[in-house]
Design a protein around this motif. Structure first.
Motif, PDB file in Angstrom:
ATOM      1  N   SER A  93       0.800  -1.199   0.079  1.00 41.97           N
ATOM      2  CA  SER A  93       0.173  -0.129  -0.086  1.00 41.97           C
ATOM      3  C   SER A  93       0.872   1.241  -0.016  1.00 41.97           C
ATOM      4  CB  SER A  93      -0.937   0.041   1.412  1.00 41.97           C
ATOM      5  OG  SER A  93      -0.141   0.015   2.443  1.00 41.97           O
ATOM      6  N   LEU A  94       0.240   2.305  -0.537  1.00 43.30           N
ATOM      7  CA  LEU A  94       0.794   3.388  -0.705  1.00 43.30           C
ATOM      8  C   LEU A  94       0.159   4.565   0.376  1.00 43.30           C
ATOM      9  CD1 LEU A  94       2.868   5.560  -1.944  1.00 43.30           C
ATOM     10  CD2 LEU A  94       0.934   6.191  -3.592  1.00 43.30           C
ATOM     11  N   TYR A  95       0.905   5.240   1.149  1.00 42.53           N
ATOM     12  CA  TYR A  95       0.136   5.867   2.202  1.00 42.53           C
ATOM     13  C   TYR A  95       0.779   7.325   2.343  1.00 42.53           C
ATOM     14  CZ  TYR A  95       4.167   5.286   5.096  1.00 42.53           C
ATOM     15  OH  TYR A  95       5.388   5.250   5.949  1.00 42.53           O
ATOM     16  N   MET A  96      -0.280   8.142   3.089  1.00 38.90           N
ATOM     17  CA  MET A  96       0.123   9.618   3.213  1.00 38.90           C
ATOM     18  C   MET A  96      -0.133   9.627   4.784  1.00 38.90           C
ATOM     19  SD  MET A  96      -0.755  13.275   1.693  1.00 38.90           S
ATOM     20  CE  MET A  96       0.579  13.068   0.357  1.00 38.90           C
ATOM     21  N   GLU A  97       0.736  10.426   5.667  1.00 41.66           N
ATOM     22  CA  GLU A  97       0.602  10.745   6.988  1.00 41.66           C
ATOM     23  C   GLU A  97       0.852  11.858   7.316  1.00 41.66           C
ATOM     24  OE1 GLU A  97       1.630   7.239   9.637  1.00 41.66           O
ATOM     25  OE2 GLU A  97       2.934   8.640  10.581  1.00 41.66           O
ATOM     26  N   TYR A  98       0.424  12.387   8.696  1.00 45.25           N
ATOM     27  CA  TYR A  98       0.281  13.574   9.380  1.00 45.25           C
ATOM     28  C   TYR A  98       0.597  13.241  10.633  1.00 45.25           C
ATOM     29  CZ  TYR A  98      -0.251  17.949  11.910  1.00 45.25           C
ATOM     30  OH  TYR A  98       0.011  18.739  12.929  1.00 45.25           O
ATOM     31  N   ALA A  99       1.465  13.732  11.381  1.00 40.21           N
ATOM     32  CA  ALA A  99       1.655  13.404  12.792  1.00 40.21           C
ATOM     33  C   ALA A  99       2.096  14.657  13.454  1.00 40.21           C
ATOM     34  CB  ALA A  99       2.956  12.499  12.968  1.00 40.21           C
ATOM     35  N   PHE A 100       1.873  14.853  14.719  1.00 36.32           N
ATOM     36  CA  PHE A 100       1.960  15.905  15.775  1.00 36.32           C
ATOM     37  C   PHE A 100       2.547  15.244  16.880  1.00 36.32           C
ATOM     38  CE2 PHE A 100       1.203  18.746  19.090  1.00 36.32           C
ATOM     39  CZ  PHE A 100       1.807  19.831  18.660  1.00 36.32           C
ATOM     40  N   GLN A 101       3.721  15.771  17.561  1.00 43.41           N
ATOM     41  CA  GLN A 101       4.088  15.373  18.706  1.00 43.41           C
ATOM     42  C   GLN A 101       4.869  16.675  19.497  1.00 43.41           C
ATOM     43  OE1 GLN A 101       6.689  11.777  18.765  1.00 43.41           O
ATOM     44  NE2 GLN A 101       5.922  11.403  16.542  1.00 43.41           N
ATOM     45  N   ASP A 102       4.930  16.375  20.941  1.00 37.50           N
ATOM     46  CA  ASP A 102       5.242  17.701  21.545  1.00 37.50           C
ATOM     47  C   ASP A 102       6.195  17.027  22.775  1.00 37.50           C
ATOM     48  OD1 ASP A 102       3.435  17.046  23.321  1.00 37.50           O
ATOM     49  OD2 ASP A 102       2.339  18.894  23.207  1.00 37.50           O
ATOM     50  N   ALA A 103       6.822  17.988  23.567  1.00 36.81           N
ATOM     51  CA  ALA A 103       7.802  17.392  24.976  1.00 36.81           C
ATOM     52  C   ALA A 103       8.231  19.023  25.372  1.00 36.81           C
ATOM     53  CB  ALA A 103       8.816  16.934  24.433  1.00 36.81           C
ATOM     54  N   SER A 104       7.464  19.072  26.587  1.00 32.66           N
ATOM     55  CA  SER A 104       7.687  20.434  27.329  1.00 32.66           C
ATOM     56  C   SER A 104       7.345  21.464  26.358  1.00 32.66           C
ATOM     57  CB  SER A 104       9.111  20.401  28.042  1.00 32.66           C
ATOM     58  OG  SER A 104      10.132  20.482  26.752  1.00 32.66           O
ATOM     59  N   GLU A 105       8.387  22.467  26.098  1.00 27.12           N
ATOM     60  CA  GLU A 105       8.158  23.496  25.489  1.00 27.12           C
ATOM     61  C   GLU A 105       8.599  23.387  23.863  1.00 27.12           C
ATOM     62  OE1 GLU A 105      10.797  26.247  27.322  1.00 27.12           O
ATOM     63  OE2 GLU A 105       8.951  26.997  28.655  1.00 27.12           O
ATOM     64  N   MET A 106       8.819  22.202  23.291  1.00 24.56           N
ATOM     65  CA  MET A 106       9.037  22.020  22.072  1.00 24.56           C
ATOM     66  C   MET A 106       8.075  21.108  21.553  1.00 24.56           C
ATOM     67  SD  MET A 106      12.712  19.899  20.635  1.00 24.56           S
ATOM     68  CE  MET A 106      13.762  21.121  21.728  1.00 24.56           C
ATOM     69  N   ASP A 107       7.757  21.362  20.178  1.00 23.24           N
ATOM     70  CA  ASP A 107       6.838  20.492  19.369  1.00 23.24           C
ATOM     71  C   ASP A 107       7.284  20.330  18.037  1.00 23.24           C
ATOM     72  OD1 ASP A 107       5.295  22.412  17.582  1.00 23.24           O
ATOM     73  OD2 ASP A 107       4.880  23.130  19.732  1.00 23.24           O
ATOM     74  N   PHE A 108       6.846  19.302  17.083  1.00 22.57           N
ATOM     75  CA  PHE A 108       6.997  19.352  15.784  1.00 22.57           C
ATOM     76  C   PHE A 108       5.937  18.605  15.297  1.00 22.57           C
ATOM     77  CE2 PHE A 108       8.747  14.709  16.929  1.00 22.57           C
ATOM     78  CZ  PHE A 108       8.318  13.971  15.638  1.00 22.57           C
ATOM     79  N   SER A 109       5.585  18.725  14.052  1.00 19.08           N
ATOM     80  CA  SER A 109       4.843  18.451  13.044  1.00 19.08           C
ATOM     81  C   SER A 109       5.305  17.975  11.801  1.00 19.08           C
ATOM     82  CB  SER A 109       3.628  19.565  12.473  1.00 19.08           C
ATOM     83  OG  SER A 109       3.099  19.983  13.605  1.00 19.08           O
ATOM     84  N   GLU A 110       4.712  16.988  11.152  1.00 18.57           N
ATOM     85  CA  GLU A 110       5.417  16.012  10.094  1.00 18.57           C
ATOM     86  C   GLU A 110       4.303  15.662   8.979  1.00 18.57           C
ATOM     87  OE1 GLU A 110       8.632  12.234   9.236  1.00 18.57           O
ATOM     88  OE2 GLU A 110       7.318  12.583  11.322  1.00 18.57           O
ATOM     89  N   VAL A 111       4.666  15.703   7.857  1.00 19.53           N
ATOM     90  CA  VAL A 111       4.089  14.851   6.685  1.00 19.53           C
ATOM     91  C   VAL A 111       4.754  14.031   6.073  1.00 19.53           C
ATOM     92  CG1 VAL A 111       2.202  16.874   6.248  1.00 19.53           C
ATOM     93  CG2 VAL A 111       4.310  16.791   5.065  1.00 19.53           C
ATOM     94  N   ALA A 112       4.213  12.624   5.529  1.00 11.52           N
ATOM     95  CA  ALA A 112       5.376  11.853   5.157  1.00 11.52           C
ATOM     96  C   ALA A 112       4.546  11.136   4.153  1.00 11.52           C
ATOM     97  CB  ALA A 112       5.634  10.778   6.127  1.00 11.52           C
ATOM     98  N   LEU A 113       5.231  10.422   3.064  1.00  9.00           N
ATOM     99  CA  LEU A 113       4.522   9.584   2.082  1.00  9.00           C
ATOM    100  C   LEU A 113       5.413   8.427   1.972  1.00  9.00           C
ATOM    101  CD1 LEU A 113       2.479   9.444  -0.304  1.00  9.00           C
ATOM    102  CD2 LEU A 113       4.620  10.224  -1.612  1.00  9.00           C
ATOM    103  N   GLY A 114       4.809   7.121   1.924  1.00  3.37           N
ATOM    104  CA  GLY A 114       5.691   5.892   2.159  1.00  3.37           C
ATOM    105  C   GLY A 114       4.827   4.745   1.590  1.00  3.37           C
ATOM    106  N   LEU A 115       5.558   3.554   1.679  1.00  5.51           N
ATOM    107  CA  LEU A 115       5.174   2.173   1.373  1.00  5.51           C
ATOM    108  C   LEU A 115       4.852   1.439   2.420  1.00  5.51           C
ATOM    109  CD1 LEU A 115       6.849   1.890  -2.104  1.00  5.51           C
ATOM    110  CD2 LEU A 115       4.505   2.277  -1.776  1.00  5.51           C
TER     111      LEU A 115
END
Length: 221
Positions: A93-115
Motif C-alpha cells: 500500500s501507498l500511504y500519506m501521514e500527518y503526525a504531531f508530537q510535543d515535549a515540554s516547550e518543544m513540538d514538531f509536525s510532520e507529513v510523510a509519504l511511504g510504502l
C-alpha cells in the motif's frame, strides 16, 4: 468374479488418476467424495484470509525518542497520527501521514509519504515493513527570566522513517496494530532568535535521529 474384478480395477485406476489430474465432470454429475472435501477445505481457508481492500484510514498514538549529542541528548515526544492509504498491489500500500508530537516547550509536525508491505499473513494476524520520506518542522519557544530574554528556535527537516509493524484483524474491516521504527532527521533550514535578533541557515550539526513507536486502529474499505 470377472465383473467384480473389472469394477475394482476401474475404481483403482480412477483413484490414481484423480491424485494427479483435474477432474472433468459433465453437467449433473456429483463431485467425487475426496474432491468435494478438498473444495470445502479450500473454501474454508479462503474465508479465513484477509478480505480484499481498496484502501484504508488509520489513527492513533505516536511517540518518539529522538535527539543528538549536540542537542544535549534525547528527548521524548508524544502525540498522535492520521494516516490514509491505498493498495497498489495485493500486499503493498501507498500511504500519506500527518503526525504531531510535543515535549515540554518543544513540538514538531510532520507529513510523510511511504510504502507498507505485508510480508506475513497468518489467519487474522499480520506483519509488515514500511518506510518513506517526509518533511518535519520543529518549534521551540522559551523565556529565560535570569537573563530576561525570549528565545525561539525553528528547525526544518527532511525525514526518512523505517518501521516494523504487527497487527490483528478484529473484524473484516477493522485492524488494531502497533509498530516500532527508526527515523533520521536531516536539517534543511533553521532559524534561531534571541529577543528579535535572528540568524538562519542549515547545518549537519543539527541532524537528529531516534526511535519511533505507534499504536492505532485501521479501517479498511
Amino acid at each position: 468374479m470377472k465383473k467384480l474384478l473389472a469394477i475394482g480395477t476401474l475404481s483403482l485406476i480412477s483413484s490414481l488418476a484423480l491424485a494427479d489430474k483435474p477432474v472433468v465432470l459433465h453437467s449433473g454429475e456429483p463431485l467425487p467424495l475426496g474432491v468435494a472435501a478438498d473444495n470445502t477445505q479450500n473454501r474454508a481457508t479462503a474465508n479465513n484470509s484477509f478480505p480484499p481492500s481498496n484502501g484504508y484510514v488509520s489513527a492513533g498514538y505516536a511517540g518518539s525518542k529522538i535527539g543528538s549529542n549536540e542537542f544535549g541528548g534525547d528527548e521524548r515526544f508524544n502525540g498522535f497520527f492520521l494516516n490514509a492509504g491505498t493498495y497498489v498491489a495485493p500486499k503493498t500500500s501507498l500511504y500519506m501521514e500527518y503526525a504531531f508530537q510535543d515535549a515540554s516547550e518543544m513540538d514538531f509536525s510532520e507529513v510523510a509519504l511511504g510504502l507498507n508491505y505485508k510480508f506475513l499473513e497468518n489467519d487474522k494476524n499480520y506483519a509488515s515493513v514500511g518506510g518513506g520520506i517526509g518533511y518535519a518542522w520543529l518549534d521551540e519557544k522559551a523565556y529565560d527570566p535570569y537573563y530576561d530574554m525570549h528565545v525561539s528556535l525553528e528547525l526544518n527537516y527532511l525525514t526518512v522513517p523505517l518501521y516494523l509493524e504487527v497487527g490483528h484483524q478484529l473484524n473484516p474491516n477493522i485492524e488494531i496494530f502497533g509498530n516500532l521504527g527508526y527515523k533520521w532527521f536531516f536539517n534543511r533550514d533553521s532559524e534561531a532568535c534571541i529577543d528579535g535578533l535572528c540568524v538562519s541557515g542549515n547545518s549537519s550539526d543539527l541532524d537528529i535521529d531516534g526511535m519511533t513507536y505507534k499504536a492505532g486502529l485501521r479501517y479498511n474499505f
